[in-house]
Design a protein around this motif. Sequence first.
Motif, mmCIF file in Angstrom:
data_model
loop_
_atom_site.group_PDB
_atom_site.id
_atom_site.type_symbol
_atom_site.label_atom_id
_atom_site.label_comp_id
_atom_site.label_asym_id
_atom_site.label_seq_id
_atom_site.Cartn_x
_atom_site.Cartn_y
_atom_site.Cartn_z
ATOM 1 N N LYS A 134 -7.592 -0.563 -1.486
ATOM 2 C CA LYS A 134 -6.958 -1.732 -0.894
ATOM 3 C C LYS A 134 -7.681 -2.043 0.418
ATOM 4 N N VAL A 154 0.857 -1.191 0.000
ATOM 5 C CA VAL A 154 0.000 0.000 0.000
ATOM 6 C C VAL A 154 0.889 1.236 0.000
ATOM 7 N N SER A 155 0.325 2.351 -0.424
ATOM 8 C CA SER A 155 1.075 3.606 -0.504
ATOM 9 C C SER A 155 0.791 4.484 0.708
ATOM 10 N N PRO A 172 -7.029 7.713 -3.560
ATOM 11 C CA PRO A 172 -6.781 6.297 -3.226
ATOM 12 C C PRO A 172 -6.991 6.080 -1.725
ATOM 13 N N ASN A 178 -8.065 -6.472 -3.976
ATOM 14 C CA ASN A 178 -6.620 -6.237 -4.075
ATOM 15 C C ASN A 178 -6.015 -6.882 -5.313
ATOM 16 N N GLN A 208 -6.574 -0.736 -9.937
ATOM 17 C CA GLN A 208 -5.317 -0.009 -10.061
ATOM 18 C C GLN A 208 -4.805 0.526 -8.727
ATOM 19 N N GLY A 209 -5.045 -0.203 -7.678
ATOM 20 C CA GLY A 209 -4.525 0.213 -6.381
ATOM 21 C C GLY A 209 -5.268 1.357 -5.721
#
Length: 837
Positions: free
Chosen positions: A638, A554-555, A597, A628, A634-635
Motif C-alpha cells: 500500500k 491498511v493493516s 506486507p 492500491n 492483495q494488500g
Amino acid sequence: MSNRRPEQQARLTSKKHSDVALTVPAFLDTIRYHARYSLGKRWGLCSGRELFTAVALAVRDALIDRMLETEDRYQQTDPKRVHYLSMEYLLGRSLKNNLSNLRMLDLCRDALRKMGVDFEEVMEGECEAALGNGGLGRLAACFLDSLATMGMPGYGYGLNYEYGLFKQDIDNGYQKEKPDNWLIHGSPWQIERPDEACIVPLYGRIEHGIDRAGQYNPMWMDWKIIVGVPHDMPIVGFGGQTVNVLRVYSARSSAEFDMQIFNEGDYLKAVEQQIASETISKVLYPSDLVEAGRELRLVQEYLLVACTLRDIVRRYEKSHATFDQFASKVAIHLNDTHPALAVAELMRILVDEHAQPWEKAWETTQATLSYTNHTLMPEALEKWSVSLLEYVLPRHLQIIYEVNHRFLAQVASVWPDDHERLRRMSLIEEGEQKAVRMVNLALVGSHSTNGVSALHTQIVKTSLVPDFYQLWPEKFNTKTNGVTPRRWLLQANPLLADLITSTIGSDWITDLGKLRALEPYAQDPDFQQAFMMVRRSSKTLLTQIIYDRCRVAVSPDALFDVHVKRIHEYKRQLLNVMQIIHQYLRMIQDGITPPVPRVYIFAGKAAPGYWAAKQIIKLITSVGQVINADPRVQGLIKVVFLPDYRVSLAEQIVPATDVSEQISMAGTEASGTGNMKFAMNGALTIGTHDGATIEIMDEVGQENIFLFGLQVEEIRQMRAGGSYHPRTYYHRNPDIRRLMDTFASGLFCPDEPSRFRWIYESVLDRGDPYFHLADLESYIETQERVAQAFKDPVGWTCKAILNVARTGKFSSDRAIAEYAREIWNIKPSSSPPDATG
C-alpha cells in the motif's frame, strides 16, 4: 527479568503534583475565570476554540509567574546570556507541551473531566504556530526547550509571521497551497510588548562627511522607518523551574500613515504605505523568484537582526556603563546565514552609535558572535546582490566592504600573491552581478563555526570552505544535532514513555543517556511483549488517521515504511518510489510475493515554486492510486501520501514507524533530526552514509540499522572523473530498465502517458545529479534484508528496543551542554529539575 517497578510507580503517582501549587478545584476556577472575564463567555457556551483558549490562559498564568521569577533570578546574578537568532521556530502546539513540562498534564485532564470536556478535543482546538518550515525551525524549538530545562539563561529571537509556509491540500494528486493564517484568532501564548518596540531604518543614502578630527565620518541619511513590535512567548523547561522567552517581532508602520502624504490629499497612498510596512512579517519565505520577493526577504532578515541587537544592547546598557564587558556577558548565535547581517549591524551600532574604534568594535563583534552552518547544497548558499544591499542597507554594505578590505589584507599576509585564494575567500563574489557571500560574512565575523554532524563538519572543512579552515582551524567544531525527548518521546509516545519509566525510572526525561538501562530488557520476553503492544497501539491509531485522510485501509500488522520530510530531489523520495515500483512489477509480472506486507507512508511539502518536487508528489500519489487499486497485489503493498505534514502529524507518525527512510544522497544532508526522533521511538533506520545517520549507526550498532549506497568520497570521485553513466545501469540491469521504462510508458498516468517522462529523461539523459541509479541496486537489496528481518518479530523487537536504549547522544540537552561549554561559555542559573517529581 521483571520489567515493572511498582514501588517506583507508586512514588511517581503520589508526587505527580507535588511541585504545582494548583489543585484541581483551583485550576477549574482559573479556567472558568478566563472563560468569563477574558473571553466574555459562560463556560457552557464556549466553542471548541474558546475552550482551548480558556485552558491555555489558565496555563499561561502559571507560566508568567515562573517567567517573571526566572527573569528576577537573571537580574540578581547577571549571568552571561545566549541570544539565539533564527528565521524559523517550528514549535508545534504548545498547550500539551507546556502542561507536560509544568507537570500539570494529569491535573488538567482531571479538571476537564470534572467539567465534562474531552481533553483531546481541547488540544485539537490549538492552531500550530506557523513560525517555521522544517528541520531548521524544529531544531531551534528543541534547543529552546533544552535551554530552559537545563536552567540556561537564553533567549530565542525570530519573526512573528502571520502566515506560515502554507497549508497543503492534495487535489487529484497535486499539491495545492492554502493560506496558513495561524494568528487569525490571536495566540494565548503571545504577550505583546509595544513599549519595547524597536525603530528599524531602511533604504536612504550615505552622506560622506569628515568629523572634527579629520576622519571619514559617513552618515546614513533619509532612511525610511519601520517598527518591530516584540511578542514574547514563554518557553518552559521540564519541571517549570526556568521559563525563558522566545521573542518574535511583527513589522508595523512608523506611524498610522505618512501625514505629509495624507495632508496632500492622497489618503489611499498613505494607507498603502502603512500596509506595505506591515507586509514585512506577513509571510514565512516570500517567493524569491521575483526581485520584489528577494527585497522583502532581505528586509525580513534585517528586521530580525536590527530588532534583536537593539534589544540586546538595551538590556546590556541597563546594568553596564561601557561595552568593555559586552562579549563576556552576551553571546549571539546565528542559526545558519539568515541572520548573518548581525555582523554588520553590531559593527554599525558599536562604531556609528557608540564611537568605538574599528579595531575594538571588531574584536567585540567576533568574540560575541558564533555561527552554525546547516547548508551544503551550493544552490542553497545565501548570497545577496550588491545592488540590492546598496539600495536597502547602504551603510551595511559600506561596513561589509571595509570588513572585506581588512580581511583580505590578512589573507594576503598569510598567502602572498595567491590571487585565486583571495577570490575564493572574499566576502564579495565578483561577476556580472556582484554579490555578498553570507557564509563568508558569518565565518569572518564570528569566533566559532560549527557543523551539525561529524560528517557535515568534515565536508565544511574540506569542501565548502577549506581556505577558511586552513586560516582558522581553531574556529571549526562539531555540534551534532539533537531533539528534545520531552516532546518527541514523553509527549509524542506516552505509552512507550510510561513503559520505560515503569521499567527504569524517570531520570531519562532529563538525562537521555539513562535509556542505556533498557539494554538488558531487549531480550526479556515480558518487556518485549509490552513493547510490541505499545507499538501496535500506535500503529492502530495511525491506520485510522490514514483512512480518515486518504481513504486507504491498511493493516497495523504490516511493516510501516515511513518517508516524511520536505520534498526535495536531494532527499530522494524518487529513489523510494523506484524501489516501490520494482516491488510492484515483481509481483504482477514475475509472480514474486514480498516476504511481508508493507505500507509505504509519505508526507512532506514542496516549495510552491519547485516544479520537480511538486511533480514527485504527483508521482507518489499516482503510483499509490494504481497499486492500491490492483487486486493482484492483495494488500501486500500500500502507498499513501498524508497531506499537510506538520509537527502534530509527525507526533502521530513517529511512534508508529517500523522503518525510517533517511536516503538522501551522501554528502547533501547536513545532519537530520527526523532520523533521531524515529530511532528514539524504536524505528529501524534504512539510510545512506550521510549526516548524523552515520553517528546513529555508531551508537545503536551496525546490526541494528540498514545502511546502503555510495559514500561521500566515492560520489566525489565519480563526479570528478565523469565515471557515472546512468544508462550503463539501465542497460546492465533488466530490473532497472523495466522500472525506468514505466516513467515513459504511462503505466501510472494512463490519462496523460507522457506526464512522468521528464523523470526518465532527467535520470538517464541529464546526468542524474542525485545518483539515483548508482544507489538503486544497493537500496533494493537492503530493502529485501529489511523485509526478512521483519519476518522475525522477536529479533526485530530486540533491534527496536536497542535503538531506543542507545539514542541518548541525540538529546538536544547534550547538544546544548556542548554549545554552552565550548562556544557560548554560559552556565545554568538553576539546578536541574527532578524528573521523579
